[in-house]
Design a protein around this motif. Sequence first.
Motif, PDB file in Angstrom:
ATOM      1  N   GLN A  37       0.846  -1.229  -0.078  1.00 15.01           N
ATOM      2  CA  GLN A  37       0.151   0.015  -0.111  1.00 15.01           C
ATOM      3  C   GLN A  37       1.108   1.344   0.017  1.00 15.01           C
ATOM      4  OE1 GLN A  37      -2.630  -0.269   3.351  1.00 15.01           O
ATOM      5  NE2 GLN A  37      -3.747  -1.776   2.637  1.00 15.01           N
ATOM      6  N   ARG A  38       0.299   2.305  -0.414  1.00 15.16           N
ATOM      7  CA  ARG A  38       1.159   3.550  -0.687  1.00 15.16           C
ATOM      8  C   ARG A  38       1.133   4.238   0.701  1.00 15.16           C
ATOM      9  NH1 ARG A  38       1.569   5.103  -5.833  1.00 15.16           N
ATOM     10  NH2 ARG A  38       0.362   3.955  -7.420  1.00 15.16           N
ATOM     11  N   ARG A  39       2.351   4.459   1.347  1.00 16.88           N
ATOM     12  CA  ARG A  39       2.497   5.031   2.667  1.00 16.88           C
ATOM     13  C   ARG A  39       3.634   5.953   2.604  1.00 16.88           C
ATOM     14  NH1 ARG A  39       0.746   1.284   6.742  1.00 16.88           N
ATOM     15  NH2 ARG A  39      -1.033   0.520   5.950  1.00 16.88           N
ATOM     16  N   GLY A  40       3.882   6.498   1.548  1.00 13.98           N
ATOM     17  CA  GLY A  40       4.673   7.621   1.318  1.00 13.98           C
ATOM     18  C   GLY A  40       6.090   7.170   1.027  1.00 13.98           C
ATOM     19  N   LEU A  41       7.124   8.009   0.610  1.00 11.32           N
ATOM     20  CA  LEU A  41       8.482   7.521   0.097  1.00 11.32           C
ATOM     21  C   LEU A  41       9.169   7.124   1.018  1.00 11.32           C
ATOM     22  CD1 LEU A  41       9.457  10.629  -2.138  1.00 11.32           C
ATOM     23  CD2 LEU A  41       8.427   8.317  -2.960  1.00 11.32           C
ATOM     24  N   PRO A  42      10.130   6.026   0.968  1.00 12.11           N
ATOM     25  CA  PRO A  42      11.111   5.593   1.713  1.00 12.11           C
ATOM     26  C   PRO A  42      12.044   6.718   2.249  1.00 12.11           C
ATOM     27  CG  PRO A  42      11.268   4.237  -0.282  1.00 12.11           C
ATOM     28  CD  PRO A  42      10.320   5.464  -0.511  1.00 12.11           C
TER      29      PRO A  42
END
Length: 216
Positions: free
Chosen positions: A134-139
């Motif tokens: 899921q999309r959780r922001g950038l590393p």
Amino acid sequence: MDQGTTEQGVPIIGYPAVLRGASMRFGRQAFWRFLTLIIGGPVLFDHAAGATGEFGVRHRIDVVVSAEPDAPIFQRLRGAKGEVSFTVRLSANSKESRFFGMLHPSFPDIVVPEGAGKPLVQQTKLWEEEVCHQRRGLPKVTVTQLAGHFGEGVGRIEISGINRHIGNLVPPDELTPGIKLDQGSDNLGLFYGFRAQTRNSRLNVDLKIYPIDCFL
């Protein structure tokens, strides 16, 4: 009772009864169709979602090493050989995939280019996720130190760039991480760029983060 007339005034026999019957039939049909949609809609939607899949993302991080035009290596070491190594702290956590650790890439046999427009290290893949999530922001990536050397003998240049730490003296060749670059795109797709730069040796470590669409 007026049963309706045409534009010419000719009576239309039975008009209200016909209209009421048609209206009732239409109302019953619309009601049953609406009821079918309410009952079967979620099932149909879930089926469609399962058939098409849900979009997620996985990330790839590439690195490019370069030097500023005023870097010391361009003043007297054009064509000389050298090597560079650095440390990257990486945190990439999601429900489906978790990673935290230190990466230690090393690039030997570097040749200082004749012109400042060419990189010391061509774009190279540093890290890539194998799991779609899921999309959780950038590393979160941070270059914490950079080391290397160029040339031999008396003209040899040693490089040791580190981050500033609270309670310690500012390093002579301070490494400043997290300089945000403009968003761009290339043959791999959209990327977000971040730079770490050394103050005196004037070297740049550019990290390019690619969000790659995928199906969960």
